[in-house]
Structures are given as C-alpha cells and as structure tokens.
Design a protein around this motif. Structure first.
Motif, short mmCIF file in Angstrom:
data_model
loop_
_atom_site.label_atom_id
_atom_site.label_comp_id
_atom_site.label_asym_id
_atom_site.label_seq_id
_atom_site.Cartn_x
_atom_site.Cartn_y
_atom_site.Cartn_z
N LYS B 2 0.84 -1.19 0.00
CA LYS B 2 0.00 0.00 0.00
C LYS B 2 0.88 1.24 0.00
O LYS B 2 1.91 1.28 0.67
CB LYS B 2 -0.89 0.00 1.26
N ASP B 3 0.46 2.25 -0.72
CA ASP B 3 1.08 3.57 -0.65
C ASP B 3 2.57 3.57 -0.97
O ASP B 3 3.34 4.36 -0.45
CB ASP B 3 0.90 4.19 0.74
N LYS B 81 -2.97 12.64 -1.57
CA LYS B 81 -3.60 11.39 -1.95
C LYS B 81 -3.40 11.16 -3.44
O LYS B 81 -3.80 12.00 -4.25
CB LYS B 81 -5.10 11.47 -1.62
N ASP B 86 -0.51 2.34 -5.14
CA ASP B 86 0.22 1.08 -5.03
C ASP B 86 0.84 0.66 -6.36
O ASP B 86 1.12 -0.50 -6.59
CB ASP B 86 -0.69 -0.03 -4.50
#
Lengths: 297, 251
Positions: B2-3, B81, B86
């Motif tokens: 994630k991220d 954001k 990902d």
C-alpha cells in the motif's frame, strides 16, 4: 523623517503580507485557459505580459520627455546609463557597426524579462471587472445555487456564474514556461538564425550544420542539429526553472509560517537578486547565440 | 504493497535535496576561496571582488535551487492522496525524478565553483580586464548550469508526464515501466555530472586567458565556444536517450 521611515516600513510590511496572500491563493492554480481553434492560451499570462509592456513603455516615454544635453534630469541619466551599458555589450560581442542594429532588441529583451521577474512582488490580488451580480435571495452574501437558473452567458459551460473579465493577480509571467519558450524561439530561432541566413546566405547557413569542414562535418550533422535545439531548451528552461522555483519556495515557506510572518529575505533573494541575474543571463545568452551567426569578422 | 508511490515520493525528495546540496556547497565555498585570495592580492579592489563573488555564489546555488524545487514538489506529492498509490511504476517515476536532479546538480555546483575561483583570481590579477572577464564568466557560469537544467526538465517530465500514466498497467507492464522510469532518471542525472565539470574547466581557463592575453580575445572566445559545445554534446546524448525512453510511455 522618523515618521516617514516608520510609515514606509509599515507600508512595506503590509505590502509584503498582502503579497504573500497573493502567492498563497493564486500562484499554483492553473490559470483560466482561453481556447482558440484547439490551442489553449493562458489568460493571466497574456494580461500580465501586456501590463509589463505597458509599464516599460510608459516609464520610457515619461523618462525621455524633455531631453537636454546641458541639464540632464535624473530619469535621463538613468536611461542613458542603461542604453550605454547595452550599447557597449552589443558592440563588444557583435561588432561596432553591425551591433547597433541589434541594440533595440537586446535592450528591450532585458527590460522585459527583468520587469517580468520583478512584477511578482507587486501585492495585487486578482479581481473581476463587469461581474454579473449574484442572485442572492436570502441575503447571506453568497450565491444561491438552488434559486438560480442557467445564465445565458455561461461561457465556460461549467454551470457556474460567470465572473466577468478576470484581472489577474500580479504574478511573474516568466513562471509560465510559454513565455521563456516564446522569447527563446523569437530571439534564437527568428533573429539569430534569420540574421545568419541574411548575412551568410542560405547556403552558408546550411553549411554551418556541417561545421568542422571535411568528412567529420558530415558525421557531426545530427549532433549539430540536436545542439541547436538544445540551445533553445536550455535557455528557456533556465529562466523558467529559476523563477518558478522562487514562486514555489516562497509559497511553501509562507505556508509553513501560516502567512503570519513574511519571508522578506526570500523575496529579496529570489525576487530581486535571482530575478536580475537570470534576466541578464537570458539576455547575454541570446546575444551570444545571435553573435555566433552575425558577428563581424 | 500500500502507498508505495507516496513512500517513493518522500524518498525521492530526500535524494533530490540531499545529493543536490553536495556540489553547490562545494561551489559556493570555492567562490569565497577565490575572492579571499583576490582580496589578499589586491586589497583596493575589495568591493568589486565582493560583488563578483555574490554573483558567482548565486550561480553556484542555482543547481541546488532546482533540486530544492523538485524536492518540495515531491514532498507535496508524498503527502497528498495519489490516484494509484500502489503502482510500482509510479513509485519508480517519483524516485527517479529525485535521483535525476539530485545527481545532476552535483556537476553544475562543482563546475560553478571552478569558474568562480578562476575568474575572481583573474579579476584581482588584472583589474583593467574586469569587464572582459565578467562577460566570459557570465557565459561560462550559465553554460555549466545547462546539464543541470536538462536534469530539471527530465525530473519535471518524470513527475508530471510519466508519473500519471500507470493506472491501467498489468503487473508485467508495471515492472518494465518501473525500470524504464528509473533508467531515465539515472541516465540524465549521471550524464549531467561530467559535462558540467568539463564546460566549467573550459570556461575557467578562458577567463584566465582573457586576462593574460587580451590581444587573442577573439581566438580564446571562439575556442571556448567550440570546446564547451563539444563537451556539452555528451549531456545532450543523455537527454536524447532519456526522452527516447519516455517515448514508450505515450502508447
């Protein structure tokens, strides 16, 4: 005298605070584009270029009234200093007789780019002329979306009220890549290559792409073409990067300080110092590229 | 994972500002070395040398300003954001944007120091030649920033063109695109070090030549232009290869 100093320092602080607000609100937004046949033009940048051109023209017109040899005024001395400095530069790089023809272009280029770099420090926020009055039925000071039908002059087709003519905030036009790129194309491509064609002829211009003579020159042709394109890329991105960098850094630092303190040192460095140096560098490089083709033997 | 793109943006910001400060620091310090030596030689030219030193230092910090801008933009990206947080390829693009300007600023900073030192000593040695040397110094300083400007262009392209096209990639395409993005940044960044130092050497010696033998000024200037243009050509190769690698992202 003390009062004058205090008042002027207060005014300066107020101006700088206001200008940090201007940066905070408008600097990184995409300006309203104008579409003509599929080409997008930035409304803000065009208006600011016009303002810069008007300022330079007005100052030069005011300064050049009532010229005299015996008693030159302050404005005349200043203008003469600028003209003499650029006259010397142009003569030094192109030549004593032919250089004079390029003086108006080079001098105006410097004045334009320098004023463009400086104008971001004028603390004026954007505003609207001729805005259509809001349909404010419940008198709360803002537009009521429920009680308003689609207006006839919704030019943006975004379903919103049209604010009229946008007078942009005073921001550096050179922080938009299109302005340095346009200036680079005008000076390097049109004036530089154009005068080379005019002086050496079309055949001489084409031969300059095969620059070391003989067989090596034929191998060097692609390199020379890429080199000429790289000239335009490097001169325009250098100016854009420095000015845009100053805008970004001042915006971010003002944001970190919550718009309470004003980064005066940053304005001094990025606004005045870097702006002046980069304006001079842009002018010098344009002059160098022109002199490569147009210098007297 | 994630991220990962946010992580890479922060990492890239660190690389950009950290590596970008090395060369500039060296160059700015070297300008002071030149000014101090010159002031010891010609104490009467104190003010002119100080002014010239400030201009040289502005050029020296130019490269790290570019690095700082990319660092700030990457930092803003990392905190915001993202559309595809990902995506490995987007992460590689952000990391590579930081590496490109970080490594690319190294050579320009060092080169600007070389020009500064030699031109300041030249001004001190022969005060009459100040206008000639300053002109040469301006051109040399601006020219040795060119590789860094190219690295800045590639970084901007990596962040805003390459970094936005990864929403529809499969896993295999993702790996290839990540390698391509990293290759772009490293190619341009590393390709900018040597040419910047080379152009600066040519410019520094041209400044000295303009003081020592003013009667050959035209010759010195011509060979300076040709020599600097040829040593610039290697960084242009790096730029061309980076842009060719970017061309694959269009389809």
């Amino acid at each position: 005298m003390k009062r004058l100093l205090r008042n002027s320092s207060l005014a300066l602080v107020a101006m700088l605070t206001a200008s940090s607000y201007a940066f905070a609100e408008g600097a990184l937004d995409a300006p309203m584009p104008i579409e003509i046949h599929g080409w997008f033009f930035s409304h803000d940048t065009i208006v600011m270029c016009g303002v810069v051109a008007f300022v330079i023209t007005a100052l030069c017109w005011l300064g050049s009234r009532g010229l005299s040899k015996e008693k030159p005024g302050k404005a005349q001395v200043l203008l003469e200093m600028i003209v003499t400095a650029f006259d010397d530069l142009v003569k030094q790089s192109i030549g004593p007789t032919r250089g004079r023809k390029y003086l108006p272009y080079i001098g105006t280029l410097f004045l334009f780019v320098w004023t463009c770099n400086m104008i971001g420090m004028v603390p004026i926020e954007h505003s609207y002329i001729g805005a259509e009055p809001y349909h404010d039925f419940n008198h709360n000071g803002s537009f009521d979306p429920g009680e308003w039908d689609q207006p006839k002059d919704d030019l943006n087709k975004n379903g919103m009220h049209d604010p009229g003519f946008r007078v942009p905030a005073f921001e550096e036009p050179t922080a938009n890549l299109n302005v340095p790129l346009g200036l680079a194309l005008l000076f390097v491509l049109f004036i530089g290559h154009g005068s080379e064609i005019r002086i050496h002829g079309l055949w001489g211009y084409i031969k300059s792409y095969f620059s070391p003579e003989g067989m090596i020159g034929i191998c060097m042709f692609p390199l020379n073409v890429v080199g000429k394109i790289a000239e335009i890329v490097s001169i325009s991105f250098r100016l854009f990067g420095n000015i845009f960098g100053g805008v970004v850094i001042i915006t971010v630092v003002s944001g970190l300080l919550s718009y309470i303190l004003v980064p005066i040192g940053l304005f001094g460095f990025f606004g005045v110092f870097v702006g002046t140096v980069q304006a001079f560098v842009f002018t010098m490089l344009a002059l160098t590229y022109i002199s490569m083709g147009a210098a007297e033997e | 994972m994630k991220d990962i793109a946010n992580m890479a943006a922060f990492l890239g910001a660190g690389f950009a500002v950290g590596l970008g400060a090395i060369g500039s620091g060296w160059g700015i310090g070297n300008a002071v070395v030149g000014a101090a030596r010159g002031m010891a030689k010609q104490p009467s030219r104190n003010f002119a040398l100080f002014r010239s030193m400030l201009i040289n230092q502005a050029f020296g910090s130019n490269a790290s300003i570019f690095a700082l801008v990319i660092g700030i933009l990457l930092w803003l990206k990392g905190g915001s954001k993202l559309d595809a947080p990902d995506s490995l390829a987007q992460a590689a693009a952000y990391l590579s944007a930081g590496l490109s300007i970080g490594i690319g600023a190294l050579g320009s900073g060092i080169g600007s120091g070389l020009v500064a030192q030699d031109s300041l000593e030249a001004i001190a040695r022969c005060p009459k030649a100040e206008s000639r040397v300053s002109l040469m110094m301006f051109i040399a300083q601006a020219w040795c920033q060119t590789p860094c400007v190219f690295a800045f262009v590639v970084s901007i392209l990596l962040m805003y063109v390459v970094g936005n096209n990864f929403n529809v990639l499969t896993d295999e395409q993702n790996i290839v695109a990540a390698g391509r993005a990293l290759g772009m940044g490293i190619c341009m960044g590393a390709g900018a070090i040597g040419p910047a130092i080379g152009i600066a050497f040519v410019g520094a010696k041209a400044c000295q030549g303009a003081t020592n033998s003013p009667e050959h000024l035209q010759n010195i200037r011509n060979s300076f232009f040709v020599g600097a243009a040829v040593s610039e050509s290697t960084t242009v190769y790096a730029l061309v290869i980076s842009l060719l690698m970017m061309g694959g992202f269009a389809d």
